[in-house]
Design a protein around this motif. Structure first.
Motif, PDB file in Angstrom:
ATOM      1  N   PRO A   1       3.876  -1.296   9.608  1.00  0.00           N
ATOM      2  CA  PRO A   1       4.363  -1.465   8.238  1.00  0.00           C
ATOM      3  C   PRO A   1       3.344  -2.151   7.325  1.00  0.00           C
ATOM      4  CG  PRO A   1       5.208  -3.240   9.576  1.00  0.00           C
ATOM      5  CD  PRO A   1       4.402  -2.335  10.499  1.00  0.00           C
ATOM      6  N   HIS A   2       2.179  -2.531   7.826  1.00  0.00           N
ATOM      7  CA  HIS A   2       1.207  -3.291   7.037  1.00  0.00           C
ATOM      8  C   HIS A   2       0.345  -2.414   6.146  1.00  0.00           C
ATOM      9  CE1 HIS A   2       2.391  -6.722   9.373  1.00  0.00           C
ATOM     10  NE2 HIS A   2       2.165  -6.033  10.465  1.00  0.00           N
ATOM     11  N   LEU A   3       0.410  -1.118   6.335  1.00  0.00           N
ATOM     12  CA  LEU A   3      -0.410  -0.198   5.558  1.00  0.00           C
ATOM     13  C   LEU A   3      -0.105  -0.290   4.068  1.00  0.00           C
ATOM     14  CD1 LEU A   3      -2.573   1.927   5.836  1.00  0.00           C
ATOM     15  CD2 LEU A   3      -0.795   3.621   6.194  1.00  0.00           C
ATOM     16  N   ASP A   4       1.136  -0.597   3.725  1.00  0.00           N
ATOM     17  CA  ASP A   4       1.522  -0.679   2.314  1.00  0.00           C
ATOM     18  C   ASP A   4       1.366  -2.075   1.736  1.00  0.00           C
ATOM     19  OD1 ASP A   4       2.193   2.021   2.320  1.00  0.00           O
ATOM     20  OD2 ASP A   4       4.214   1.613   3.027  1.00  0.00           O
ATOM     21  N   GLY A   5       0.956  -3.040   2.537  1.00  0.00           N
ATOM     22  CA  GLY A   5       0.788  -4.410   2.056  1.00  0.00           C
ATOM     23  C   GLY A   5      -0.498  -4.571   1.274  1.00  0.00           C
ATOM     24  N   ASP A   6      -0.693  -5.747   0.718  1.00  0.00           N
ATOM     25  CA  ASP A   6      -1.939  -5.992  -0.011  1.00  0.00           C
ATOM     26  C   ASP A   6      -3.087  -6.159   0.993  1.00  0.00           C
ATOM     27  OD1 ASP A   6      -1.884  -8.630   0.977  1.00  0.00           O
ATOM     28  OD2 ASP A   6      -1.084  -9.440  -0.878  1.00  0.00           O
ATOM     29  N   ALA A   7      -4.310  -6.249   0.472  1.00  0.00           N
ATOM     30  CA  ALA A   7      -5.497  -6.304   1.322  1.00  0.00           C
ATOM     31  C   ALA A   7      -5.461  -7.489   2.285  1.00  0.00           C
ATOM     32  CB  ALA A   7      -6.755  -6.357   0.460  1.00  0.00           C
ATOM     33  N   TYR A   8      -4.956  -8.619   1.838  1.00  0.00           N
ATOM     34  CA  TYR A   8      -4.887  -9.806   2.690  1.00  0.00           C
ATOM     35  C   TYR A   8      -3.959  -9.565   3.887  1.00  0.00           C
ATOM     36  CZ  TYR A   8      -3.718 -14.493   4.285  1.00  0.00           C
ATOM     37  OH  TYR A   8      -3.511 -15.593   5.064  1.00  0.00           O
ATOM     38  N   LEU A   9      -2.771  -9.004   3.637  1.00  0.00           N
ATOM     39  CA  LEU A   9      -1.826  -8.742   4.729  1.00  0.00           C
ATOM     40  C   LEU A   9      -2.371  -7.685   5.690  1.00  0.00           C
ATOM     41  CD1 LEU A   9       1.555  -8.823   2.787  1.00  0.00           C
ATOM     42  CD2 LEU A   9       0.584 -10.579   4.287  1.00  0.00           C
ATOM     43  N   GLN A  10      -3.057  -6.688   5.153  1.00  0.00           N
ATOM     44  CA  GLN A  10      -3.665  -5.681   6.015  1.00  0.00           C
ATOM     45  C   GLN A  10      -4.746  -6.313   6.897  1.00  0.00           C
ATOM     46  OE1 GLN A  10      -4.980  -2.106   4.054  1.00  0.00           O
ATOM     47  NE2 GLN A  10      -3.133  -2.023   2.792  1.00  0.00           N
TER      48      GLN A  10
ATOM     49  N   VAL B   1     -16.745  -5.593   7.646  1.00  0.00           N
ATOM     50  CA  VAL B   1     -15.495  -5.336   6.942  1.00  0.00           C
ATOM     51  C   VAL B   1     -15.777  -4.365   5.810  1.00  0.00           C
ATOM     52  CG1 VAL B   1     -13.641  -6.377   5.587  1.00  0.00           C
ATOM     53  CG2 VAL B   1     -14.648  -7.648   7.487  1.00  0.00           C
ATOM     54  N   TYR B   2     -15.001  -3.293   5.746  1.00  0.00           N
ATOM     55  CA  TYR B   2     -15.109  -2.336   4.648  1.00  0.00           C
ATOM     56  C   TYR B   2     -13.894  -2.482   3.748  1.00  0.00           C
ATOM     57  CZ  TYR B   2     -18.669  -0.141   7.546  1.00  0.00           C
ATOM     58  OH  TYR B   2     -19.782   0.095   8.289  1.00  0.00           O
ATOM     59  N   VAL B   3     -14.125  -2.553   2.455  1.00  0.00           N
ATOM     60  CA  VAL B   3     -13.032  -2.605   1.489  1.00  0.00           C
ATOM     61  C   VAL B   3     -13.205  -1.457   0.495  1.00  0.00           C
ATOM     62  CG1 VAL B   3     -12.605  -5.083   1.672  1.00  0.00           C
ATOM     63  CG2 VAL B   3     -14.238  -4.247   0.006  1.00  0.00           C
ATOM     64  N   ILE B   4     -12.093  -0.927   0.031  1.00  0.00           N
ATOM     65  CA  ILE B   4     -12.120   0.164  -0.940  1.00  0.00           C
ATOM     66  C   ILE B   4     -12.324  -0.389  -2.346  1.00  0.00           C
ATOM     67  CG2 ILE B   4     -10.733   1.992  -1.989  1.00  0.00           C
ATOM     68  CD1 ILE B   4      -9.425   2.325   0.788  1.00  0.00           C
ATOM     69  N   ASP B   5     -11.694  -1.512  -2.636  1.00  0.00           N
ATOM     70  CA  ASP B   5     -11.774  -2.138  -3.960  1.00  0.00           C
ATOM     71  C   ASP B   5     -12.507  -3.468  -3.812  1.00  0.00           C
ATOM     72  OD1 ASP B   5     -11.366  -3.409  -6.390  1.00  0.00           O
ATOM     73  OD2 ASP B   5      -9.257  -2.852  -6.516  1.00  0.00           O
ATOM     74  N   MET B   6     -13.664  -3.591  -4.444  1.00  0.00           N
ATOM     75  CA  MET B   6     -14.469  -4.808  -4.319  1.00  0.00           C
ATOM     76  C   MET B   6     -13.701  -6.058  -4.754  1.00  0.00           C
ATOM     77  SD  MET B   6     -17.207  -4.149  -2.788  1.00  0.00           S
ATOM     78  CE  MET B   6     -18.148  -5.628  -3.045  1.00  0.00           C
TER      79      MET B   6
ATOM     80  N   ASP C   1     -10.943  -6.888  -3.758  1.00  0.00           N
ATOM     81  CA  ASP C   1     -10.239  -7.386  -2.569  1.00  0.00           C
ATOM     82  C   ASP C   1     -11.149  -8.138  -1.604  1.00  0.00           C
ATOM     83  OD1 ASP C   1      -7.749  -6.380  -3.314  1.00  0.00           O
ATOM     84  OD2 ASP C   1      -8.156  -4.425  -2.401  1.00  0.00           O
ATOM     85  N   THR C   2     -12.449  -8.076  -1.813  1.00  0.00           N
ATOM     86  CA  THR C   2     -13.398  -8.674  -0.877  1.00  0.00           C
ATOM     87  C   THR C   2     -13.082 -10.133  -0.586  1.00  0.00           C
ATOM     88  OG1 THR C   2     -15.112  -7.154  -1.593  1.00  0.00           O
ATOM     89  CG2 THR C   2     -15.832  -9.132  -0.437  1.00  0.00           C
ATOM     90  N   GLU C   3     -12.825 -10.909  -1.612  1.00  0.00           N
ATOM     91  CA  GLU C   3     -12.565 -12.339  -1.435  1.00  0.00           C
ATOM     92  C   GLU C   3     -11.293 -12.593  -0.624  1.00  0.00           C
ATOM     93  OE1 GLU C   3     -14.130 -15.966  -1.600  1.00  0.00           O
ATOM     94  OE2 GLU C   3     -15.081 -14.219  -2.465  1.00  0.00           O
ATOM     95  N   HIS C   4     -10.364 -11.656  -0.612  1.00  0.00           N
ATOM     96  CA  HIS C   4      -9.102 -11.810   0.124  1.00  0.00           C
ATOM     97  C   HIS C   4      -9.242 -11.466   1.605  1.00  0.00           C
ATOM     98  CE1 HIS C   4      -7.043 -12.403  -3.640  1.00  0.00           C
ATOM     99  NE2 HIS C   4      -7.590 -11.289  -4.102  1.00  0.00           N
ATOM    100  N   VAL C   5     -10.195 -10.600   1.926  1.00  0.00           N
ATOM    101  CA  VAL C   5     -10.306 -10.159   3.318  1.00  0.00           C
ATOM    102  C   VAL C   5     -11.539 -10.696   4.031  1.00  0.00           C
ATOM    103  CG1 VAL C   5      -8.991  -8.061   2.884  1.00  0.00           C
ATOM    104  CG2 VAL C   5     -11.458  -7.973   2.750  1.00  0.00           C
ATOM    105  N   ALA C   6     -12.539 -11.104   3.286  1.00  0.00           N
ATOM    106  CA  ALA C   6     -13.759 -11.620   3.901  1.00  0.00           C
ATOM    107  C   ALA C   6     -14.310 -12.775   3.071  1.00  0.00           C
ATOM    108  CB  ALA C   6     -14.800 -10.504   4.009  1.00  0.00           C
TER     109      ALA C   6
END
Length: 90
Positions: A38-47, A74-79, A81-86
């Motif tokens: 179910p995490h596919l629809d969450g925001d970048a941090y939850l994913q 780590v690959y992100v689609i929207d830059m 989101d970078t700060e949220h995932v890495a």
């Protein structure tokens, strides 16, 4: 050297010869980990959190843990989101 394939139980493994992780000797390689429902629809941090949990499970099955990780990519689609995932190290 012995090779141990770490399975995630995901359907693609049998079809494409995919393994969540592979342990060869004292090294463990993990790749191709993405968010799933179910995490596919969450925001970048939850994913990212869900992905890291999948990786931690695979490492545990291989006899390792997150403290043993020496490199991540780590690959992100929207830059934006970078700060949220890495985030930058302290």
């Amino acid at each position: 050297m012995t090779r141990q394939n770490i399975s995630s139980g995901y359907a693609f493994e049998d079809t494409y010869g995919y393994s969540r992780a592979v342990r060869v000797g004292n090294q463990v390689f993990v790749s191709g980990t993405t968010a799933r429902p179910p995490h596919l629809d969450g925001d970048a941090y939850l994913q990212a959190r869900a992905i890291l949990a999948l990786i931690a499970d695979a490492l545990a099955e291989a006899g390792a843990d997150m403290r043993h990780v020496v490199r991540t990519v780590v690959y992100v689609i929207d830059m934006a989101d970078t700060e949220h995932v890495a985030p930058r190290p302290l």
